[in-house]
Enzyme design. Sequence first.
Site, PDB file in Angstrom:
ATOM      1  N   SER A   7       0.831  -1.206   0.000  1.00 21.82           N
ATOM      2  CA  SER A   7       0.000   0.000   0.000  1.00 21.82           C
ATOM      3  C   SER A   7       0.865   1.255   0.000  1.00 21.82           C
ATOM      4  O   SER A   7       1.643   1.480   0.922  1.00 21.82           O
ATOM      5  CB  SER A   7      -0.908   0.015   1.231  1.00 21.82           C
ATOM      6  OG  SER A   7      -1.583   1.255   1.331  1.00 21.82           O
ATOM      7  N   HIS A  32      -1.025  -1.054  -4.244  1.00 24.96           N
ATOM      8  CA  HIS A  32      -2.356  -0.727  -3.729  1.00 24.96           C
ATOM      9  C   HIS A  32      -2.427   0.772  -3.444  1.00 24.96           C
ATOM     10  O   HIS A  32      -1.554   1.331  -2.773  1.00 24.96           O
ATOM     11  CB  HIS A  32      -2.620  -1.517  -2.456  1.00 24.96           C
ATOM     12  CG  HIS A  32      -4.042  -1.466  -1.987  1.00 24.96           C
ATOM     13  ND1 HIS A  32      -5.062  -2.154  -2.606  1.00 24.96           N
ATOM     14  CD2 HIS A  32      -4.612  -0.799  -0.950  1.00 24.96           C
ATOM     15  CE1 HIS A  32      -6.201  -1.927  -1.968  1.00 24.96           C
ATOM     16  NE2 HIS A  32      -5.957  -1.109  -0.964  1.00 24.96           N
ATOM     17  N   ASP A  34      -4.715   3.625  -1.814  1.00 21.98           N
ATOM     18  CA  ASP A  34      -5.847   3.950  -0.942  1.00 21.98           C
ATOM     19  C   ASP A  34      -6.256   5.406  -1.117  1.00 21.98           C
ATOM     20  O   ASP A  34      -5.464   6.317  -0.851  1.00 21.98           O
ATOM     21  CB  ASP A  34      -5.468   3.713   0.521  1.00 21.98           C
ATOM     22  CG  ASP A  34      -5.394   2.239   0.865  1.00 21.98           C
ATOM     23  OD1 ASP A  34      -6.371   1.524   0.590  1.00 21.98           O
ATOM     24  OD2 ASP A  34      -4.363   1.804   1.404  1.00 21.98           O
ATOM     25  N   MET A  36      -8.856   8.247   0.167  1.00 22.98           N
ATOM     26  CA  MET A  36      -9.779   8.572   1.262  1.00 22.98           C
ATOM     27  C   MET A  36     -10.266  10.011   1.126  1.00 22.98           C
ATOM     28  O   MET A  36      -9.492  10.900   0.773  1.00 22.98           O
ATOM     29  CB  MET A  36      -9.074   8.411   2.609  1.00 22.98           C
ATOM     30  CG  MET A  36      -8.387   7.091   2.802  1.00 22.98           C
ATOM     31  SD  MET A  36      -7.531   7.049   4.399  1.00 22.98           S
ATOM     32  CE  MET A  36      -6.548   5.564   4.210  1.00 22.98           C
ATOM     33  N   HIS A  65      -8.252   1.551  -4.400  1.00 23.06           N
ATOM     34  CA  HIS A  65      -9.279   1.278  -3.392  1.00 23.06           C
ATOM     35  C   HIS A  65      -9.897   2.607  -2.967  1.00 23.06           C
ATOM     36  O   HIS A  65      -9.257   3.410  -2.283  1.00 23.06           O
ATOM     37  CB  HIS A  65      -8.625   0.562  -2.196  1.00 23.06           C
ATOM     38  CG  HIS A  65      -9.529   0.358  -1.029  1.00 23.06           C
ATOM     39  ND1 HIS A  65      -9.054   0.037   0.226  1.00 23.06           N
ATOM     40  CD2 HIS A  65     -10.886   0.410  -0.900  1.00 23.06           C
ATOM     41  CE1 HIS A  65     -10.066  -0.080   1.064  1.00 23.06           C
ATOM     42  NE2 HIS A  65     -11.189   0.144   0.407  1.00 23.06           N
ATOM     43  N   MET A  67     -12.139   4.732  -0.774  1.00 21.98           N
ATOM     44  CA  MET A  67     -12.846   4.827   0.506  1.00 21.98           C
ATOM     45  C   MET A  67     -13.534   6.192   0.524  1.00 21.98           C
ATOM     46  O   MET A  67     -13.136   7.100   1.258  1.00 21.98           O
ATOM     47  CB  MET A  67     -11.854   4.670   1.667  1.00 21.98           C
ATOM     48  CG  MET A  67     -11.274   3.286   1.760  1.00 21.98           C
ATOM     49  SD  MET A  67      -9.967   3.155   2.999  1.00 21.98           S
ATOM     50  CE  MET A  67      -8.529   3.288   1.950  1.00 21.98           C
ATOM     51  N   MET A 136     -11.967  -6.002   4.255  1.00 19.58           N
ATOM     52  CA  MET A 136     -11.133  -5.212   5.154  1.00 19.58           C
ATOM     53  C   MET A 136     -10.959  -5.989   6.458  1.00 19.58           C
ATOM     54  O   MET A 136     -11.939  -6.416   7.076  1.00 19.58           O
ATOM     55  CB  MET A 136     -11.772  -3.853   5.432  1.00 19.58           C
ATOM     56  CG  MET A 136     -11.791  -2.901   4.236  1.00 19.58           C
ATOM     57  SD  MET A 136     -10.146  -2.495   3.617  1.00 19.58           S
ATOM     58  CE  MET A 136      -9.401  -1.715   5.052  1.00 19.58           C
ATOM     59  N   GLY A 141      -9.470   3.525   6.792  1.00 18.14           N
ATOM     60  CA  GLY A 141      -9.202   4.913   7.142  1.00 18.14           C
ATOM     61  C   GLY A 141      -7.825   5.199   7.693  1.00 18.14           C
ATOM     62  O   GLY A 141      -7.317   6.302   7.534  1.00 18.14           O
ATOM     63  N   PHE A 142      -7.200   4.215   8.330  1.00 19.54           N
ATOM     64  CA  PHE A 142      -5.887   4.438   8.931  1.00 19.54           C
ATOM     65  C   PHE A 142      -5.000   3.212   8.738  1.00 19.54           C
ATOM     66  O   PHE A 142      -5.478   2.077   8.818  1.00 19.54           O
ATOM     67  CB  PHE A 142      -6.004   4.717  10.441  1.00 19.54           C
ATOM     68  CG  PHE A 142      -6.710   5.995  10.755  1.00 19.54           C
ATOM     69  CD1 PHE A 142      -6.027   7.198  10.796  1.00 19.54           C
ATOM     70  CD2 PHE A 142      -8.073   6.011  11.015  1.00 19.54           C
ATOM     71  CE1 PHE A 142      -6.683   8.384  11.090  1.00 19.54           C
ATOM     72  CE2 PHE A 142      -8.740   7.187  11.304  1.00 19.54           C
ATOM     73  CZ  PHE A 142      -8.038   8.379  11.350  1.00 19.54           C
ATOM     74  N   GLY A 143      -3.708   3.439   8.523  1.00 16.31           N
ATOM     75  CA  GLY A 143      -2.760   2.348   8.427  1.00 16.31           C
ATOM     76  C   GLY A 143      -2.264   1.942   9.803  1.00 16.31           C
ATOM     77  O   GLY A 143      -2.489   2.628  10.800  1.00 16.31           O
ATOM     78  N   GLY A 144      -1.595   0.794   9.859  1.00 20.73           N
ATOM     79  CA  GLY A 144      -0.957   0.358  11.090  1.00 20.73           C
ATOM     80  C   GLY A 144      -1.871  -0.282  12.117  1.00 20.73           C
ATOM     81  O   GLY A 144      -1.452  -0.519  13.256  1.00 20.73           O
ATOM     82  N   ASP A 174      -7.086  -6.670   3.281  1.00 18.00           N
ATOM     83  CA  ASP A 174      -6.388  -5.415   3.555  1.00 18.00           C
ATOM     84  C   ASP A 174      -6.521  -5.058   5.031  1.00 18.00           C
ATOM     85  O   ASP A 174      -7.628  -4.853   5.525  1.00 18.00           O
ATOM     86  CB  ASP A 174      -6.983  -4.298   2.687  1.00 18.00           C
ATOM     87  CG  ASP A 174      -6.256  -2.967   2.840  1.00 18.00           C
ATOM     88  OD1 ASP A 174      -5.305  -2.887   3.640  1.00 18.00           O
ATOM     89  OD2 ASP A 174      -6.651  -2.011   2.148  1.00 18.00           O
ATOM     90  N   GLY A 175      -5.368  -4.986   5.719  1.00 23.08           N
ATOM     91  CA  GLY A 175      -5.371  -4.530   7.106  1.00 23.08           C
ATOM     92  C   GLY A 175      -4.648  -5.466   8.047  1.00 23.08           C
ATOM     93  O   GLY A 175      -5.063  -6.611   8.219  1.00 23.08           O
ATOM     94  N   GLY A 176      -3.548  -5.009   8.611  1.00 24.83           N
ATOM     95  CA  GLY A 176      -2.826  -5.810   9.586  1.00 24.83           C
ATOM     96  C   GLY A 176      -2.103  -7.009   9.009  1.00 24.83           C
ATOM     97  O   GLY A 176      -1.721  -7.927   9.735  1.00 24.83           O
ATOM     98  N   GLY A 196       0.955  -2.593   4.141  1.00 23.68           N
ATOM     99  CA  GLY A 196       1.477  -1.235   4.154  1.00 23.68           C
ATOM    100  C   GLY A 196       2.722  -1.111   5.000  1.00 23.68           C
ATOM    101  O   GLY A 196       3.850  -1.204   4.512  1.00 23.68           O
ATOM    102  N   SER A 197       2.532  -0.900   6.302  1.00 17.65           N
ATOM    103  CA  SER A 197       3.662  -0.711   7.205  1.00 17.65           C
ATOM    104  C   SER A 197       4.551  -1.941   7.279  1.00 17.65           C
ATOM    105  O   SER A 197       5.753  -1.835   7.511  1.00 17.65           O
ATOM    106  CB  SER A 197       3.159  -0.333   8.608  1.00 17.65           C
ATOM    107  OG  SER A 197       2.230  -1.294   9.094  1.00 17.65           O
TER     108      SER A 197
END
Length: 216
Positions: A7, A32, A34, A36, A65, A67, A136, A141-144, A174-176, A196-197
């Site tokens: 991401s 990816h 994102d 927003m 993506h 959002m 998701m 809305g937020f990374g990490g 997507d996420g974590g 992402g991170s």
Amino acid sequence: MKRIAPSVLSADFGNLRQDLEMINRSEADWLHVDVMDGVFVPNISFGFPLMVPMRKYCTKPLDVHLMIVHPEKYVERFCDAGAYSVGFHLEAVEDPLPILELIKAKGVRTCLTINPDIDVKRLVPYLDKVDMVLLMSVFAGFGGQKFIPETMDKIRFIRQEIDRRGLKTLVEIDGGVNTENAQALFKAGADVLVAGSAVFGAEDPEEAIRKMKTEN
């Protein structure tokens, strides 16, 4: 086929070209993107202007993506800006079908997305109408954020439904996502993992991508 889509939201925007060139060298499959709007999600990222350098310097397909509210107003512009796929949230629209048709008319792959609090069964009627569904595994809305464990059951459910119907619809998560849980996600039925991170925050981002794709 296991796919990794880092991401760009977690990239260093002061050295974006450098990070994109790293993605080009890596085993990543897609980038990816994102988007927003600060309305659908409580954060703002970027829009069309950043698509220009991403398309210029990144040789990997751009997985967009959205959002945002009213995606019907913008999907065609993202297609024209060089997106390989464009996804939007089911819960952001009354009827996703006309929007999916707008994307398809541009020759771009379609994706339908849901947040963790949306019943995964709501995606079932659209599985034969999209190229991919995105589950998701954190709230958009937020990374990490930390991965929500209940996502595993949702992956298994949607994978079973896709296979039962003999569809080729991909499942994206997507996420974590990180090197520790990537293989479990693939085994549960995911086809594409957004990270992402876990990529851009790693000491060796290219090695992190390799591990997510190959290590058991």
